[in-house]
Write an enzyme that holds these catalytic residues in place. Structure first.
Site, PDB file in Angstrom:
ATOM      1  CB  SER A 142      -0.897  -0.001   1.245  1.00 54.74           C
ATOM      2  OG  SER A 142      -1.516   1.250   1.428  1.00 54.74           O
ATOM      3  CE1 TYR A 167      -4.274  -2.215   4.821  1.00 49.70           C
ATOM      4  CE2 TYR A 167      -3.514  -0.014   4.245  1.00 49.70           C
ATOM      5  CZ  TYR A 167      -3.934  -1.275   3.861  1.00 49.70           C
ATOM      6  OH  TYR A 167      -4.013  -1.594   2.537  1.00 49.70           O
TER       7      TYR A 167
END
Length: 351
Positions: A142, A167
């Site tokens: 990501s 995350y």
């Protein structure tokens, strides 16, 4: 080619499975269909690829009624023994790991779910790939790994030691774990740093979904950091094209990371990282204007401070993607947003 795609009830996984099936691959898809967001949307995605509601049953293979070469199984990445048995039985050639607990903000509320799915689950994928001598593991990272960096565009060679959400920390951990397995076991791994993916069948917790719903409902939209947010919005079809090109690659790269930036073990291992983004950072207010134009309704805006875990700027340098795969995402925001809005209006019967 026989390919395992994890997360096929999810946004990106659904689109990838469909693309691979339409070109003639054999696909086994897995997903745990959790309740992070409306499971009905996940089942609707599965239905688009011919998977019936029998998919509600755990560990039970369901064969698509549209694509005979597509089998779906509901299971958790964390189920180590089930995962190993699946790999031994199916004899995959390549694996694409897209399954993960998603969402930056939710990681502040339930960090344990991120460790379980994104760390423990990913370790099980790596172990199964090692045990079964998988030719190539492609996995989702990501743009969140870059944290709050003001120097743009963001490069794969940038230091990513300062994530600002759990995350992002799990995605950085995935890259480190993949590098270790590439180095120790000569496993070809490719990590893909996705930049703000949007499009039809997208996640309801993402800005495009939230904004579209609020505008249609006549409710104010929450504009964080007073609108001073910049994102590299990347349309789903462009993401899928990039993943497929990378998955097609038969040559084992020796790493695409600058020697000045990292330890030389990168060059001893078939390990690579790529940004996949539109390489144009747009202001959040421009994004909102594109939605307003597509819906033909003016948004009511509620300006808010920045939320914990949010980064202010993203913009992808995709030179490596261009150099190695002759590819660069190119769908304009207006085109992509219009396609999403058309899907949304149809899916939710808002005409």
């Amino acid at each position: 080619m026989k390919i395992l795609v994890t997360g096929t009830a999810g946004f990106i996984g659904f689109h990838l499975a469909k693309a691979l099936l339409e070109r003639g691959d054999t696909v086994v898809g897995i997903d745990n269909i959790n309740d992070y967001y409306d499971a009905n949307l996940k089942y609707a995605r599965l239905a688009e690829t011919g998977i019936s509601r029998d998919a509600e049953q755990w560990h039970t293979p369901v064969i698509s009624t549209i694509y005979p070469e597509y089998t779906f199984i509901r299971m958790n990445l964390e189920d180590r023994e089930e995962m190993m048995e699946l790999f031994k039985k199916e004899k995959f050639e390549k694996v694409v790991n897209l399954a993960a607990q998603a969402g930056v903000r939710f990681s502040l509320e339930d960090p344990h779910s991120y460790i379980s799915s994104n760390i423990v689950g990913f370790l099980n994928i790596l172990e199964a790939c090692r045990d079964q001598d998988i030719k190539h593991l492609v996995y989702a990272s990501s743009s969140s790994v870059y944290g709050n960096r003001d120097k743009l565009p963001l490069n794969e060679t940038d230091n990513v030691d300062h994530p600002i959400s759990i995350y992002a920390a799990t995605k950085k951990s995935n890259e480190l774990m993949a590098h270790t397995y590439s180095h120790l076991y000569n496993l070809q791994t490719t990590g893909l740093r996705f930049f703000t993916v949007y499009g039809p069948w997208g996640r309801p917790d993402m800005a495009l979904f939230l904004f579209t719903k609020a505008i249609l409902d006549g409710k104010p939209i929450e504009v964080f950091n007073n609108g001073e947010m910049f994102r590299d919005f990347t349309y789903i079809d462009d993401i899928i094209e990039g993943v497929v090109r990378i998955l097609n690659s038969s040559h084992r790269k020796e790493g695409n990371i600058s020697q000045e930036k990292v330890n030389s073990t990168y060059f001893e291992s078939p390990y690579s990282l790529y940004n996949i983004g539109n390489s144009s950072s747009l202001k959040l207010t421009d994004f909102i204007e594109a939605i307003e134009k597509s819906i033909n309704i003016k948004a009511k805006k509620k300006f808010m401070p920045i939320q914990p875990g949010d980064v202010r700027y993203t913009s992808a340098n995709v030179d490596s993607l261009i150099n190695d795969f002759n590819y660069k995402p190119s769908t304009s925001l207006d085109v992509g947003v219009t396609k999403f809005v058309r899907w949304y209006l149809s899916y939710y019967h808002r005409y």
